[in-house]
Design a protein around this motif. Structure first.
Motif, PDB file in Angstrom:
ATOM      1  N   ASN A 149       7.379   9.110  -2.051  1.00 49.53           N
ATOM      2  CA  ASN A 149       7.362   8.836  -3.482  1.00 49.53           C
ATOM      3  C   ASN A 149       6.897  10.060  -4.269  1.00 49.53           C
ATOM      4  O   ASN A 149       6.164  10.906  -3.741  1.00 49.53           O
ATOM      5  CB  ASN A 149       6.436   7.647  -3.787  1.00 49.53           C
ATOM      6  N   ASP A 150       7.293  10.145  -5.524  1.00 54.63           N
ATOM      7  CA  ASP A 150       6.934  11.272  -6.392  1.00 54.63           C
ATOM      8  C   ASP A 150       5.427  11.446  -6.534  1.00 54.63           C
ATOM      9  O   ASP A 150       4.951  12.553  -6.764  1.00 54.63           O
ATOM     10  CB  ASP A 150       7.555  11.106  -7.781  1.00 54.63           C
ATOM     11  N   ASP A 151       4.669  10.355  -6.388  1.00 51.65           N
ATOM     12  CA  ASP A 151       3.210  10.442  -6.545  1.00 51.65           C
ATOM     13  C   ASP A 151       2.510  10.859  -5.249  1.00 51.65           C
ATOM     14  O   ASP A 151       1.284  10.847  -5.162  1.00 51.65           O
ATOM     15  CB  ASP A 151       2.638   9.121  -7.056  1.00 51.65           C
ATOM     16  N   GLY A 152       3.290  11.218  -4.218  1.00 53.01           N
ATOM     17  CA  GLY A 152       2.720  11.690  -2.959  1.00 53.01           C
ATOM     18  C   GLY A 152       2.450  10.596  -1.944  1.00 53.01           C
ATOM     19  O   GLY A 152       1.972  10.876  -0.846  1.00 53.01           O
ATOM     20  N   THR A 153       2.745   9.350  -2.283  1.00 51.64           N
ATOM     21  CA  THR A 153       2.552   8.248  -1.338  1.00 51.64           C
ATOM     22  C   THR A 153       3.845   8.009  -0.563  1.00 51.64           C
ATOM     23  O   THR A 153       4.897   8.555  -0.899  1.00 51.64           O
ATOM     24  CB  THR A 153       2.158   6.955  -2.080  1.00 51.64           C
ATOM     25  N   PHE A 154       3.744   7.183   0.446  1.00 55.26           N
ATOM     26  CA  PHE A 154       4.897   6.806   1.256  1.00 55.26           C
ATOM     27  C   PHE A 154       5.051   5.290   1.219  1.00 55.26           C
ATOM     28  O   PHE A 154       4.066   4.561   1.307  1.00 55.26           O
ATOM     29  CB  PHE A 154       4.697   7.248   2.718  1.00 55.26           C
ATOM     30  N   THR A 155       6.274   4.826   1.082  1.00 55.01           N
ATOM     31  CA  THR A 155       6.576   3.399   1.041  1.00 55.01           C
ATOM     32  C   THR A 155       7.449   3.042   2.228  1.00 55.01           C
ATOM     33  O   THR A 155       8.389   3.773   2.550  1.00 55.01           O
ATOM     34  CB  THR A 155       7.316   3.037  -0.269  1.00 55.01           C
ATOM     35  N   LYS A 156       7.141   1.919   2.860  1.00 58.33           N
ATOM     36  CA  LYS A 156       7.922   1.459   4.014  1.00 58.33           C
ATOM     37  C   LYS A 156       8.916   0.395   3.581  1.00 58.33           C
ATOM     38  O   LYS A 156       8.750  -0.234   2.539  1.00 58.33           O
ATOM     39  CB  LYS A 156       6.989   0.916   5.094  1.00 58.33           C
ATOM     40  N   SER A 157       9.952   0.205   4.383  1.00 56.77           N
ATOM     41  CA  SER A 157      10.905  -0.867   4.126  1.00 56.77           C
ATOM     42  C   SER A 157      11.372  -1.441   5.455  1.00 56.77           C
ATOM     43  O   SER A 157      11.155  -0.848   6.514  1.00 56.77           O
ATOM     44  CB  SER A 157      12.085  -0.374   3.283  1.00 56.77           C
ATOM     45  N   PHE A 158      12.004  -2.615   5.385  1.00 53.56           N
ATOM     46  CA  PHE A 158      12.544  -3.262   6.580  1.00 53.56           C
ATOM     47  C   PHE A 158      13.948  -3.744   6.283  1.00 53.56           C
ATOM     48  O   PHE A 158      14.359  -3.849   5.132  1.00 53.56           O
ATOM     49  CB  PHE A 158      11.642  -4.427   7.033  1.00 53.56           C
TER      50      PHE A 158
END
Length: 185
Positions: A149-158
């Motif tokens: 993500n642009d804010d430096g975080t990571f998002t998971k998906s399934f």
């Protein structure tokens, strides 16, 4: 006498018709959703978290109904094993007369602050109509993709499927510091 009875019946029918019309007419903007029945068990989503050992006992596709859920899996432990918690949910969509128009069950990737401690949420949908969502349990799913993500975080998906079509469902942010450090390097 017969005319009098007929006149009384007509008057009664007219009065009932006006009453029904007046009660069912909705001349204002849609109201906020009315409080609907929360899950019958009134079981709160647990705030206590399983140990890493308990969490590792949950294989992929494990389903736990809310009424049987005593502790939440340790999300960091799941992530480090390419797994994530998903939420079984029951959706109810209402029409302009505040009647149930449709219902469905699906998996969602995270629950946010819109949900109460019982896993219940009411809101106005994109169509302007009220809808409610009730979390009914959890399912352990493999992580299919991790997004930066642009804010430096990571998002998971399934991955999930509907009517034979597969699609990705976004989950929450990665919380495992170990995995975050690996992803940054």
């Amino acid at each position: 006498m017969k005319k009098y009875k007929t006149l009384c019946v007509i008057s009664l029918v007219a009065t009932m018709g006006i009453g029904l019309f007046g009660c069912s007419s909705n001349m204002t903007a849609p109201e906020e959703p009315k409080e609907t029945e929360k899950q019958e068990t009134k079981k709160k989503i647990p705030t206590e978290v399983m140990s890493a050992e308990e969490t590792l006992q949950l294989p992929t596709e494990t389903e736990i109904p809310l009424e049987d859920l005593e502790k939440m899996p340790d999300e960091a432990t799941l992530e480090e094993n390419n797994l994530m918690t998903t939420y079984m949910s029951h959706w109810i969509f209402y029409n302009e007369d505040d009647e149930i128009a449709d219902e469905m069950d699906s998996l969602i990737g995270y629950i946010d602050e819109e949900f109460d401690e019982y896993g219940f949420r009411e809101k106005i949908g994109a169509d302007g109509m009220p809808q409610s969502t009730q979390v009914t349990g959890i399912v352990i799913k493999p992580i299919s993709t991790i997004h930066y993500n642009d804010d430096g975080t990571f998002t998971k998906s399934f991955k999930d499927s509907w009517d034979g079509e597969e699609f990705e469902v976004q989950g929450g942010n990665i919380v495992s510091e170990k995995l975050i450090n690996e992803l940054k390097n």
